[in-house]
Design a protein around this motif. Sequence first.
Motif, PDB file in Angstrom:
ATOM      1  N   VAL A 263       0.864  -1.160   0.028  1.00  0.00           N
ATOM      2  CA  VAL A 263       0.076  -0.006   0.008  1.00  0.00           C
ATOM      3  C   VAL A 263       0.963   1.218   0.028  1.00  0.00           C
ATOM      4  O   VAL A 263       0.382   2.093  -0.744  1.00  0.00           O
TER       5      VAL A 263
ATOM      6  N   VAL B 229      -8.308  -2.578  -2.906  1.00  0.00           N
ATOM      7  CA  VAL B 229      -7.912  -3.669  -2.196  1.00  0.00           C
ATOM      8  C   VAL B 229      -8.801  -4.856  -2.447  1.00  0.00           C
ATOM      9  O   VAL B 229     -10.117  -4.320  -1.934  1.00  0.00           O
TER      10      VAL B 229
ATOM     11  N   THR C 264      -9.811  -8.354  -1.137  1.00  0.00           N
ATOM     12  CA  THR C 264      -9.460  -9.229  -0.042  1.00  0.00           C
ATOM     13  C   THR C 264     -10.716 -10.137   0.254  1.00  0.00           C
ATOM     14  O   THR C 264     -11.722  -9.760  -0.395  1.00  0.00           O
TER      15      THR C 264
ATOM     16  N   ALA D  12      -7.257  -5.526   6.892  1.00  0.00           N
ATOM     17  CA  ALA D  12      -6.863  -4.564   5.824  1.00  0.00           C
ATOM     18  C   ALA D  12      -7.169  -3.241   5.871  1.00  0.00           C
ATOM     19  O   ALA D  12      -6.381  -2.449   5.924  1.00  0.00           O
TER      20      ALA D  12
ATOM     21  N   ILE E 168     -12.099  -1.035  -0.439  1.00  0.00           N
ATOM     22  CA  ILE E 168     -11.894  -2.401  -0.215  1.00  0.00           C
ATOM     23  C   ILE E 168     -12.863  -3.159  -0.805  1.00  0.00           C
ATOM     24  O   ILE E 168     -14.038  -2.887  -0.443  1.00  0.00           O
TER      25      ILE E 168
ATOM     26  N   SER F 115       0.018  -8.488  -2.974  1.00  0.00           N
ATOM     27  CA  SER F 115       0.086  -7.904  -1.667  1.00  0.00           C
ATOM     28  C   SER F 115       1.304  -8.513  -0.764  1.00  0.00           C
ATOM     29  O   SER F 115       1.838  -7.907   0.217  1.00  0.00           O
TER      30      SER F 115
END
Length: 259
Positions: free
Chosen positions: A43, A56, A58, A66, A79, A113
């Motif tokens: 990040v 992101v 996830t 996160a 996210i 990541s």
Amino acid sequence: MSEITPVILCGGIGSRLWPMSRKSLPKQFAPLIGIQSLFEAAVTRVDRDEFADPLVVTSSDHRFLAEKQMRDCGCSGSILLEPAGKNTAPAVFAAALHVMKHNGDALLLVMPSDHHIPDQDAFAKTMLAGRVAAEAGAIVTFGVAPDRPETGYGYIELGQPFAGAAFDVKKFHEKPGLAAAQQMLDSGHFVWNAGIFLFRASAMLAHAKNLVPEMLTAVQAAIDGAREDNNFWHIDDAAWAKIHGQSVDYAILEHTDQI
């Protein structure tokens, strides 16, 4: 020029480095190298003027982890939550559709990541070197010049020069044996596959429509049904469950002319 939106994929479940990495704390969220986690380093790597705020991708199980780590390193972004892991192709398509829906046809920089890349300036310079080709509709994949006959990485065989420092991709190769790895190193025509891609969102979706239309339709339904909760986007569970997972390498990259 189009804005570059980093897409950070962090869907791993931590099974390979147990007990240092585990389901509740996968390796990308653990401080394996230095005081930052690999996710925090990723990040931070794109927290610069050349890039927009990241998206992101996830799992729902790791959403608060996160969010906290993004906040701890002073970074912001959205996210996108997968109800279940479906490999990288659905995740990449979901990110492209989400960005198209909310920010238009941006350039996407898809990156894992869990990479350790200490030279952030060199990283940004390399990524930006692929911008012209991506703007023109190419899917740009990045390689690392090998310094040993490594058997633990996939390789990219270089074709003809394309533009600037870019080459056409002749072929992707799975992890080789030692003898084959040595031959690849000696030839000078192979690089390690970094698993990082730069492309226009519409270009990736056009390939998906042509090569895996059923998967794209299911991902589209899942994104259409996504709901927002503060900074989280929850992908629709029922539509996502219908997707047969596949890697983006096999779904798209093996069948297109890459750079």
